[in-house]
Design a protein around this motif. Structure first.
Motif, mmCIF file in Angstrom:
data_model
loop_
_atom_site.group_PDB
_atom_site.id
_atom_site.type_symbol
_atom_site.label_atom_id
_atom_site.label_comp_id
_atom_site.label_asym_id
_atom_site.label_seq_id
_atom_site.Cartn_x
_atom_site.Cartn_y
_atom_site.Cartn_z
ATOM 1 N N SER A 84 -7.637 0.098 -8.040
ATOM 2 C CA SER A 84 -6.332 -0.412 -8.462
ATOM 3 C C SER A 84 -5.385 -0.320 -7.272
ATOM 4 N N GLY A 85 -4.386 -1.210 -7.262
ATOM 5 C CA GLY A 85 -3.419 -1.185 -6.163
ATOM 6 C C GLY A 85 -3.511 -2.430 -5.317
ATOM 7 N N ASP A 86 -3.335 -2.244 -3.996
ATOM 8 C CA ASP A 86 -3.244 -3.381 -3.070
ATOM 9 C C ASP A 86 -4.589 -3.691 -2.410
ATOM 10 N N THR A 130 -1.017 1.065 3.498
ATOM 11 C CA THR A 130 -0.065 2.017 2.904
ATOM 12 C C THR A 130 -0.866 2.910 1.962
ATOM 13 N N GLU A 131 -0.178 3.828 1.314
ATOM 14 C CA GLU A 131 -0.895 4.699 0.356
ATOM 15 C C GLU A 131 -1.372 3.907 -0.856
ATOM 16 N N ARG A 132 -0.856 2.695 -1.053
ATOM 17 C CA ARG A 132 -1.304 1.878 -2.200
ATOM 18 C C ARG A 132 -2.547 1.039 -1.877
ATOM 19 N N THR A 133 -2.927 0.994 -0.591
ATOM 20 C CA THR A 133 -4.057 0.124 -0.214
ATOM 21 C C THR A 133 -5.369 0.648 -0.801
#
Ligand code: T4K
Length: 378
Positions: A84-86, A130-133
Motif C-alpha cells: 500500500s502507498g506510493d 519517501t517513507e510512503r514509497t
C-alpha cells in the motif's frame, strides 16, 4: 512499384505504426479449426497452458501467467504484491502503466526519465523516494532496458518492491540476459500492434512461486484454479483464440524481429543526413525487437513536430506522437499538483514514432524517408 510508393502521391492504404504480424491464412485456419473441434474456447484451455510453457521457456523464467491484456496483467501484479502507498513510475509511457497502479488502489508518483535511455534510472528514482514509497514500476521503453541493476539495488536496500512493464520488450535483453526475469515480475503485451500478436493478450513472468500462485488465482473465478488465498479475483483470462494467435506469433518471432531490424537500419541509414532529426538508437550490444522506430525533432528543425506529422498524414503515413501528453498531464493525474518533469516534457513534445513491421515494405520505408527529406528541406 505502384503509385503508392511515389512520394508525390499519398499511400492508398495508410501506413500505421503498429506491427500487425499475422500467420498465413492456412495456419490460422488450421489452428482455429482445431479450437472448433475441441469446442473449448475459453476458461483455461490447452492453448493457454501451451502458451505459458512456451513463453516460460523463451523467457527462461519459472512461471508465466497469461492474461487478457497487459493492462490487466499490470493491475493484477500491483494488487498481488500486497503493498500500500506510493509506487514510483515514469510519466513518459503509455497511460496503462500508471492507471494500472491506480486501479490496484496504489498511488503513482511520477518520476522523470533519463535523456538518453528515455527510462527511469536509480538516481532519478532515489530523489522521489519517501517513507510512503512501497514500490517501483520501471518501463523498458522502446524495448530498451531501464536501469535494472541500479533499481534492483535501490529496491533491495530500501526493502521495496520492484517490477517492470515490459510491454515493449519481448525478445530484448539486458546485459545479454533476456528481459523477463528481472525484479519480482515483468509484464508483456500481445496487443496486435506489438511484435508478438495475440490480437489482445499479455502475461506476467516471474520466478516467485508464491506470487505466481496468487496471480493464477486472482486472474479467474474458476474454483479449480485456486492456488492461494487472495483478497479479490477478476476475469482476466486469455482466451483460446488469443493464445492460438500468440503461439503462432511466437513461432514467427525471430522472422518478425529480423524484418523489423532490416527496416530499422534502413530508416537509420536513410535519415542520417537530416540533421534536425535525431534517430533514437537501441542499446548497443543488446538484443532488441526493433519494433519501434523513433526520431526526435531537434530545435534546429525547420518544421515543428506537429507540422511534420500533418505533412506525413497528408500522404497517409500515420506516424504517431507517442507519448504525448505525458501521463502526469492526463486525467485523473493532472487534477492534482504534479512535479516538473523536464526531460519527460521535452521528449513528449519532440518524438515521432514511424511506421514499421512486416506490413511495410522496404520500398515503403524509402518512400517515407523521401517524404521526410522533401518536407524537412523547409
Ligand atoms: N505498457 C506500455 C508501455 C504500453 O505501451 C502498453 C500498450 C501497455 C502497457 C498496455 O498493453 P495492453 O493492455 O494494450 O496489452 C496502442 C495499443 O493499444 C497498446 O497496446 C500500446 N501499448 C500502445 C502504445 O498503442 P493505440 O490506441 O494508440 O493503438 P491502436 O490500437 O490505435 O493501433 C495503432 C494503429 O495501428 C491504428 O491507428 C491502426 C493500426 N491498426 C491497429 C490495430 C489494433 C491496424 O491497422 N489494425 C489493428 O488491428 O494503443
Amino acid at each position: 512499384m505502384t503509385d503508392d510508393r511515389q512520394t508525390d502521391h499519398p499511400f492508398q492504404t495508410g501506413l500505421h505504426v503498429g506491427q500487425i504480424n499475422l500467420p498465413s491464412w492456412e495456419r490460422f485456419e488450421q489452428e482455429f479449426r482445431a479450437i472448433f473441434d475441441r469446442n473449448f474456447f475459453a476458461s483455461h484451455g490447452p492453448l493457454e497452458s501451451k502458451l505459458e510453457a512456451a513463453l516460460a521457456e523463451y523467457l527462461n523464467v519459472r512461471h508465466v501467467v497469461c492474461t487478457v491484456n497487459a493492462t490487466v496483467a499490470l493491475m493484477l501484479t500491483a494488487r498481488a504484491l500486497d503493498i500500500s502507498g506510493d509506487v514510483i513510475v515514469p510519466s513518459f509511457t503509455f497511460a496503462a502503466t500508471a492507471q494500472a497502479i491506480s486501479w490496484a488502489g496504489l498511488n503513482p508518483v511520477f518520476c522523470d526519465v533519463d535523456e538518453k535511455t528515455h527510462n527511469l534510472s536509480a538516481s532519478l528514482v532515489e530523489r522521489c523516494l519517501t517513507e510512503r514509497t512501497a514500490g517501483i514500476l520501471g518501463v523498458h521503453l522502446w524495448g530498451r532496458a531501464c536501469d535494472v541493476d541500479g533499481l534492483e539495488e535501490l529496491a533491495r536496500s530500501r526493502k521495496i518492491e520492484l517490477f517492470f512493464d515490459s510491454a515493449h520488450a519481448l525478445g530484448c535483453s539486458h546485459r545479454g540476459k533476456r528481459i523477463g526475469s528481472f525484479g519480482r515480475a515483468e509484464i508483456f503485451s500481445f496487443h496486435a500492434t506489438k511484435v508478438l500478436n495475440g490480437t489482445e493478450g499479455g502475461c506476467i513472468s516471474t520466478n516467485d512461486h508464491a506470487l505466481a500462485a496468487r496471480l493464477r488465482t486472482m486472474r479467474t473465478f474458476h474454483g479449480n484454479q485456486t492456488f492461494a488465498k487472495v483478497p479479490l479475483r477478476l476475469n482476466g483470462r486469455i482466451s483460446e483464440s488469443q493464445a492460438a494467435m500468440a503461439l503462432m506469433s511466437l513461432e514467427d518471432l525471430t522472422k518478425n524481429i529480423d524484418a523489423n531490424r532490416t527496416r530499422y537500419f534502413r530508416y537509420r541509414e536513410r535519415l542520417t543526413d537530416i540533421t534536425s532529426l535525431e534517430f533514437i538508437d537501441h542499446a548497443a550490444n543488446e538484443a532488441s525487437n526493433y519494433q519501434y522506430v523513433v526520431v526526435r525533432v531537434l530545435d534546429s528543425s525547420p518544421l515543428s513536430r506537429g507540422r511534420i506529422l500533418s505533412a506525413l498524414q497528408a500522404k497517409n503515413i500515420f506516424a504517431r506522437d507517442y507519448f504525448s501528453p505525458p501521463v502526469h498531464r492526463m486525467k485523473p493525474y493532472r487534477d492534482k499538483p504534479q512535479p516538473v518533469l523536464g526531460v519527460t516534457e521535452s521528449l513528449s513534445s519532440s518524438l515521432i514514432q514511424l511506421p514499421t513491421g512486416h506490413a511495410i515494405s522496404i520500398d515503403d520505408v524509402d518512400a517515407v524517408c523521401d517524404v521526410l527529406h522533401s518536407i524537412m528541406k523547409g
